[in-house]
Design a protein around this motif. Sequence first.
Motif, PDB file in Angstrom:
ATOM      1  N   MET A 233       0.849  -1.180   0.000  1.00 32.58           N
ATOM      2  CA  MET A 233       0.000   0.000   0.000  1.00 32.58           C
ATOM      3  C   MET A 233       0.886   1.232   0.000  1.00 32.58           C
ATOM      4  N   ASN A 234       0.541   2.178  -0.810  1.00 35.08           N
ATOM      5  CA  ASN A 234       1.265   3.424  -0.917  1.00 35.08           C
ATOM      6  C   ASN A 234       0.802   4.357   0.207  1.00 35.08           C
ATOM      7  N   PRO A 235       1.730   4.813   1.082  1.00 40.05           N
ATOM      8  CA  PRO A 235       1.312   5.661   2.195  1.00 40.05           C
ATOM      9  C   PRO A 235       0.721   6.998   1.776  1.00 40.05           C
ATOM     10  N   SER A 236       0.995   7.434   0.543  1.00 40.37           N
ATOM     11  CA  SER A 236       0.447   8.716   0.110  1.00 40.37           C
ATOM     12  C   SER A 236      -1.014   8.605  -0.311  1.00 40.37           C
ATOM     13  N   GLN A 237      -1.498   7.379  -0.510  1.00 37.38           N
ATOM     14  CA  GLN A 237      -2.892   7.173  -0.890  1.00 37.38           C
ATOM     15  C   GLN A 237      -3.676   6.687   0.318  1.00 37.38           C
ATOM     16  N   PRO A 238      -4.625   7.471   0.803  1.00 40.66           N
ATOM     17  CA  PRO A 238      -5.423   7.016   1.941  1.00 40.66           C
ATOM     18  C   PRO A 238      -6.348   5.883   1.517  1.00 40.66           C
ATOM     19  N   ASP A 239      -6.520   4.914   2.399  1.00 41.03           N
ATOM     20  CA  ASP A 239      -7.405   3.786   2.146  1.00 41.03           C
ATOM     21  C   ASP A 239      -8.747   4.080   2.815  1.00 41.03           C
ATOM     22  N   VAL A 240      -9.744   4.431   2.012  1.00 41.74           N
ATOM     23  CA  VAL A 240     -11.039   4.817   2.567  1.00 41.74           C
ATOM     24  C   VAL A 240     -11.983   3.630   2.742  1.00 41.74           C
ATOM     25  N   GLY A 241     -11.624   2.466   2.222  1.00 44.18           N
ATOM     26  CA  GLY A 241     -12.468   1.284   2.365  1.00 44.18           C
ATOM     27  C   GLY A 241     -12.805   0.952   3.809  1.00 44.18           C
ATOM     28  N   PRO A 242     -11.802   0.922   4.714  1.00 45.18           N
ATOM     29  CA  PRO A 242     -12.109   0.621   6.115  1.00 45.18           C
ATOM     30  C   PRO A 242     -13.036   1.642   6.771  1.00 45.18           C
ATOM     31  N   ILE A 243     -13.024   2.861   6.278  1.00 45.88           N
ATOM     32  CA  ILE A 243     -13.918   3.879   6.828  1.00 45.88           C
ATOM     33  C   ILE A 243     -15.365   3.473   6.582  1.00 45.88           C
ATOM     34  N   PHE A 244     -15.656   2.964   5.387  1.00 46.88           N
ATOM     35  CA  PHE A 244     -17.024   2.553   5.078  1.00 46.88           C
ATOM     36  C   PHE A 244     -17.407   1.277   5.814  1.00 46.88           C
ATOM     37  N   ILE A 245     -16.452   0.418   6.095  1.00 45.05           N
ATOM     38  CA  ILE A 245     -16.736  -0.766   6.909  1.00 45.05           C
ATOM     39  C   ILE A 245     -17.053  -0.324   8.339  1.00 45.05           C
ATOM     40  N   TYR A 246     -16.247   0.592   8.874  1.00 44.86           N
ATOM     41  CA  TYR A 246     -16.456   1.079  10.237  1.00 44.86           C
ATOM     42  C   TYR A 246     -17.813   1.768  10.387  1.00 44.86           C
ATOM     43  N   PHE A 247     -18.073   2.756   9.528  1.00 42.91           N
ATOM     44  CA  PHE A 247     -19.339   3.477   9.629  1.00 42.91           C
ATOM     45  C   PHE A 247     -20.522   2.607   9.195  1.00 42.91           C
ATOM     46  N   GLY A 248     -20.273   1.630   8.325  1.00 41.12           N
ATOM     47  CA  GLY A 248     -21.321   0.674   7.985  1.00 41.12           C
ATOM     48  C   GLY A 248     -21.727  -0.143   9.193  1.00 41.12           C
ATOM     49  N   GLY A 249     -20.762  -0.470  10.052  1.00 40.90           N
ATOM     50  CA  GLY A 249     -21.084  -1.172  11.294  1.00 40.90           C
ATOM     51  C   GLY A 249     -21.930  -0.326  12.221  1.00 40.90           C
ATOM     52  N   TRP A 250     -21.608   0.954  12.324  1.00 42.48           N
ATOM     53  CA  TRP A 250     -22.432   1.852  13.147  1.00 42.48           C
ATOM     54  C   TRP A 250     -23.808   2.036  12.530  1.00 42.48           C
ATOM     55  N   TRP A 251     -23.869   2.137  11.204  1.00 44.25           N
ATOM     56  CA  TRP A 251     -25.171   2.247  10.556  1.00 44.25           C
ATOM     57  C   TRP A 251     -26.006   0.997  10.835  1.00 44.25           C
ATOM     58  N   ASP A 252     -25.354  -0.170  10.845  1.00 46.12           N
ATOM     59  CA  ASP A 252     -26.078  -1.410  11.116  1.00 46.12           C
ATOM     60  C   ASP A 252     -26.754  -1.378  12.479  1.00 46.12           C
ATOM     61  N   VAL A 253     -26.093  -0.805  13.466  1.00 52.48           N
ATOM     62  CA  VAL A 253     -26.697  -0.693  14.804  1.00 52.48           C
ATOM     63  C   VAL A 253     -27.948   0.185  14.729  1.00 52.48           C
ATOM     64  N   VAL A 254     -27.822   1.343  14.087  1.00 49.15           N
ATOM     65  CA  VAL A 254     -28.962   2.253  13.940  1.00 49.15           C
ATOM     66  C   VAL A 254     -30.065   1.580  13.123  1.00 49.15           C
ATOM     67  N   TYR A 255     -29.684   0.943  12.019  1.00 49.10           N
ATOM     68  CA  TYR A 255     -30.648   0.268  11.147  1.00 49.10           C
ATOM     69  C   TYR A 255     -31.417  -0.792  11.918  1.00 49.10           C
ATOM     70  N   TYR A 256     -30.714  -1.606  12.689  1.00 52.40           N
ATOM     71  CA  TYR A 256     -31.368  -2.702  13.388  1.00 52.40           C
ATOM     72  C   TYR A 256     -32.353  -2.179  14.430  1.00 52.40           C
ATOM     73  N   ILE A 257     -31.950  -1.166  15.178  1.00 52.34           N
ATOM     74  CA  ILE A 257     -32.854  -0.592  16.184  1.00 52.34           C
ATOM     75  C   ILE A 257     -34.089  -0.002  15.507  1.00 52.34           C
ATOM     76  N   LEU A 258     -33.892   0.774  14.441  1.00 48.57           N
ATOM     77  CA  LEU A 258     -35.027   1.352  13.715  1.00 48.57           C
ATOM     78  C   LEU A 258     -35.921   0.266  13.121  1.00 48.57           C
ATOM     79  N   ASN A 259     -35.297  -0.759  12.570  1.00 52.04           N
ATOM     80  CA  ASN A 259     -36.054  -1.838  11.950  1.00 52.04           C
ATOM     81  C   ASN A 259     -36.947  -2.547  12.973  1.00 52.04           C
TER      82      ASN A 259
END
Length: 139
Positions: free
Chosen positions: A1-27
């Motif tokens: 991995m090139n350090p000059s390129q940020p890896d944004v994939g884990p950000i969507f996994i992380y926030f997707g996990g938080w969204w899942d908590v909100v989604y499940y409670i709302l559901n």
Amino acid sequence: MNPSQPDVGPIFIYFGGWWDVVYYILNILVFVYKGVQLPYPNRNFAMEFSFSWLWILIEVPRLFLASKGNKTERTVPVIFSFILSMPLIAMYVYFIAFQTYVLKIDQLTNAIALIFMGIQMVFGILAMIRFIIASRFSA
């Protein structure tokens, strides 16, 4: 991995996990509301409510595999994450269009969930390509 390129994939996994908590409670709250306020056929309510439990049993391992594959830079966990996302996509589409009562909140929450899933899949494909290219040139 090139350090000059940020890896944004884990950000969507992380926030997707938080969204899942909100989604499940709302559901669950929406299903309770529907069960109390709407004349639901018992068989349909039981089936659709059980989908919420089935969803959590699939979503947690899917996010774990996506995260593990990204952290270890291996394609196999990411591929299994993709396989697990197929029934989830079908559930989201069912909840948006085919359940007995589709409320606006159902459409909104499931659309957001599909967007998260789509973004995670796009970044998963890009990560797998990067992992394969890096493994070919690291030997």
